[in-house]
Design an enzyme around this catalytic site. Structure first.
Site, PDB file in Angstrom:
ATOM      1  N   HIS A 140       0.775  -1.112  -0.176  1.00 36.07           N
ATOM      2  CA  HIS A 140       0.069   0.039   0.033  1.00 36.07           C
ATOM      3  C   HIS A 140       0.947   1.339  -0.008  1.00 36.07           C
ATOM      4  O   HIS A 140       0.679   2.071  -0.754  1.00 36.07           O
ATOM      5  CB  HIS A 140      -0.919  -0.109   1.290  1.00 36.07           C
ATOM      6  CG  HIS A 140      -2.039   1.086   1.520  1.00 36.07           C
ATOM      7  ND1 HIS A 140      -3.093   1.253   0.995  1.00 36.07           N
ATOM      8  CD2 HIS A 140      -1.539   2.563   1.892  1.00 36.07           C
ATOM      9  CE1 HIS A 140      -3.675   2.421   1.221  1.00 36.07           C
ATOM     10  NE2 HIS A 140      -2.689   3.173   1.713  1.00 36.07           N
ATOM     11  N   GLU A 141       1.972   1.297   0.949  1.00 36.92           N
ATOM     12  CA  GLU A 141       2.559   2.467   0.949  1.00 36.92           C
ATOM     13  C   GLU A 141       3.536   2.651  -0.172  1.00 36.92           C
ATOM     14  O   GLU A 141       3.972   3.648  -0.658  1.00 36.92           O
ATOM     15  CB  GLU A 141       3.429   2.586   2.375  1.00 36.92           C
ATOM     16  CG  GLU A 141       2.646   2.340   3.617  1.00 36.92           C
ATOM     17  CD  GLU A 141       1.630   3.441   3.633  1.00 36.92           C
ATOM     18  OE1 GLU A 141       1.890   4.645   2.911  1.00 36.92           O
ATOM     19  OE2 GLU A 141       0.390   3.302   4.247  1.00 36.92           O
ATOM     20  N   HIS A 156       1.841   4.574  -2.669  1.00 40.81           N
ATOM     21  CA  HIS A 156       1.866   6.109  -2.507  1.00 40.81           C
ATOM     22  C   HIS A 156       3.165   6.763  -2.762  1.00 40.81           C
ATOM     23  O   HIS A 156       3.565   7.528  -3.307  1.00 40.81           O
ATOM     24  CB  HIS A 156       1.681   6.425  -0.908  1.00 40.81           C
ATOM     25  CG  HIS A 156       0.392   6.215  -0.589  1.00 40.81           C
ATOM     26  ND1 HIS A 156      -0.730   7.149  -0.904  1.00 40.81           N
ATOM     27  CD2 HIS A 156      -0.291   5.557   0.529  1.00 40.81           C
ATOM     28  CE1 HIS A 156      -1.756   7.094  -0.459  1.00 40.81           C
ATOM     29  NE2 HIS A 156      -1.616   6.084   0.561  1.00 40.81           N
ATOM     30  N   GLU A 197      -4.577   7.985  -2.833  1.00 40.08           N
ATOM     31  CA  GLU A 197      -5.198   6.911  -2.414  1.00 40.08           C
ATOM     32  C   GLU A 197      -5.320   5.688  -3.376  1.00 40.08           C
ATOM     33  O   GLU A 197      -5.255   4.613  -3.153  1.00 40.08           O
ATOM     34  CB  GLU A 197      -6.321   7.196  -1.527  1.00 40.08           C
ATOM     35  CG  GLU A 197      -6.884   5.834  -0.787  1.00 40.08           C
ATOM     36  CD  GLU A 197      -5.705   5.502   0.434  1.00 40.08           C
ATOM     37  OE1 GLU A 197      -4.908   6.329   0.784  1.00 40.08           O
ATOM     38  OE2 GLU A 197      -5.958   4.348   1.069  1.00 40.08           O
TER      39      GLU A 197
HETATM   40 MG    MG Z   1      -3.024   5.249   2.165  1.00 36.77          MG
END
Ligand code: MG
Length: 500
Positions: A266-267, A270, A296
């Site tokens: 997830h990170e 980003h 996001e």
């Molecule tokens: Mg996030």
């Protein structure tokens, strides 16, 4: 050169100092969540607040505002230059409309509210937090009034996190995805293929071993270690300190290893966004993302639409099996089912793809009504429980797992939660578009060839930084506006047809 116009050049020269202060604050923020000694917190928050005030002052310096206004009415600016003006005009407009006394009161209240919230959550005592919540609702209501809106006061708050987003548009998005989510959920629960619980959730792991797995996965994804780091923090986050310095974190709880591993992916999503911004934007107002929702969407794309797929799990399985001995008892397909458990639950951050958006919808509904004054903070716990019961058939047994679970309200953030759902929706739309150009997506993932996917995202989203408002970016680069139908279809394709 991107920036040729003399007025723009002057603007960027002045802006460099504001950027430098932001750079320092970014590093301070990262440090305070990772390596800062616990007792450093008070001095750190004083310093951070002073720097925030200073950068606001620099942004509102009459000479600077004049330059931006002058540039705004200029003809013949190129697209990059217009982007610079748009971002700065927006920031100036927001700061100018909000009286400093309101900004200061909000900052001071949320500073206290955060501490009270932590204690209230620990003690499961909503009454303790209630006066702070009431105050923050009131300050947000005033914020909306000062900022102005056409239809709904909540529009003004949404716009703070997602430029141009309207309450009505967000309602349309929920209308498009919630009924589909409900029917997919019913089907999944009935079939049981994606289990509600998986025994792997209880398997304990060795943190060192899992860290090796996480680092190896980041290697395979091509995370550039000379421009990034992986550290440990209480809550995983990404810190885009610069385009060439983007750091991520995860956590090691000792059981349920997917939480740590998927947080890393997830990170990474980003981080990749920030890392692939056009380097010519460095130290300018364009060196950021388009919006919270678009940001996001990048993390959700990598976490869910790569990380939770069957083919990704199969590709990583030998590595996982080598480092995590308890996987001996589980085939790749089992690990895939473990990565994709689906259950109606109480806690937003632990929710799966099928149920997640019900959690943000709940907060969206409550926030709208709090801002208009249709409901009072006294009614929130009961409305919370009843709404969640209606949505997912579960009711919190305590305030800690209900109304007190999220930090956002204590920070004074209202209008933020919908951007999480926007991220899910945009991610599904991007996936559909990627598949048109890379129909062999599965094959690429199977061979751990992530470059074509990264390049696609760079060209369509990342390189543009904050040049365009989110809706315009999507329309321009995808050739169609935001369309929530993709998400509804994606849920069916994955959870009903089991094809992803
Ligand atoms: Mg996030």
């Amino acid at each position: 050169m991107l920036f040729e116009n003399p007025t723009i050049k002057e603007i960027l020269k002045h802006y460099r100092v504001i950027w430098a202060l932001g750079h320092a604050r970014g590093l301070m923020g990262w440090d305070s969540e990772t390596y800062m000694p616990r007792m450093g917190v008070e001095e750190r928050s004083i310093a951070a607040a002073e720097i925030a005030v200073l950068s606001q002052k620099l942004l509102l310096e009459p000479k600077f505002v004049e330059l931006v206004e002058k540039a705004s009415s200029m003809e013949g600016l190129n697209e990059y230059e217009r982007g610079v003006v748009r971002v700065l005009e927006r920031a100036i407009r927001i700061y100018k409309k909000l009286p400093p006394s309101l900004v200061a009161e909000k900052a001071a209240t949320s500073q206290k509210a955060k501490a009270v919230w932590r204690e209230a959550k620990e003690k499961n005592d909503f009454d303790m937090f209630k006066p702070y919540l009431a105050k923050l609702v009131e300050l947000n209501r005033q914020t909306a009034e000062y900022l102005g809106y056409e239809e709904h006061p909540y529009d003004a708050l949404l716009d703070l996190y997602e430029e141009g987003l309207k309450t009505r548009e967000m309602e349309r998005i929920y209308d498009a995805i919630i009924p589909a989510s409900r029917s997919v959920l019913e089907k999944v629960l009935e079939e049981g293929y994606y289990p509600q619980h998986h025994p792997l959730e209880d398997e304990r792991y060795d943190a060192k071993a899992l860290e090796e797995v996480n680092r190896r996965i980041l290697d395979l994804l091509g995370y550039p270690w000379d421009r990034g780091r992986l550290d440990v923090s209480a809550h995983p986050f990404t810190s885009g300190i610069g385009v060439r310095d983007v750091r991520i974190t995860t956590r090691y709880e000792g059981f349920d290893f997917k939480r740590s591993l998927l947080a890393v992916i997830h990170e990474y999503g980003h981080a990749l966004y920030n890392l692939q911004i056009d380097e010519r934007f460095i130290a300018t107002p364009l060196a950021g993302g388009a919006s919270m929702g678009v940001h996001e969407s990048q993390s959700r794309f990598w976490e869910n639409m790569i990380g939770r797929t069957r083919v990704f799990v199969e590709t990583m399985y030998p590595l996982l099996r080598e480092k995590l001995p308890f996987l001996e008892k589980y085939e790749a397909e089992e690990v895939y089912r473990y990565f994709n458990t689906v259950r109606p639950s109480l806690i937003r951050v632990e929710a799966d793809e099928v149920t997640y958006n019900f959690h943000t919808l709940l907060r969206f509904e409550l926030e709208k009504q709090l801002i208009t004054g249709e409901i009072s903070v006294d009614e929130v716990p009961e409305l919370w429980a009843d709404t969640l019961d209606r949505f997912l058939g579960v009711k919190p047994r305590s305030h800690a797992e209900g109304v007190l679970q999220d930090i956002h309200w204590s920070m004074g953030a209202m209008g933020y939660f919908p951007t999480y759902t926007l991220g899910n929706v945009i991610a599904a739309q991007l996936r559909a578009h990627i598949l048109r150009e890379l129909p062999n997506l599965d094959e690429l993932v199977r061979n751990a060839e992530f470059k074509p996917i990264q390049e696609w995202l760079r060209e369509k989203i990342h390189r543009w930084g904050s040049m365009y408002p989110p809706q315009e970016l999507l329309a321009k680069k995808l050739g169609e506006p935001l369309n929530p139908e993709y998400f509804a279809k994606y849920l069916v394709e994955k959870y009903v047809d089991k094809r992803i």
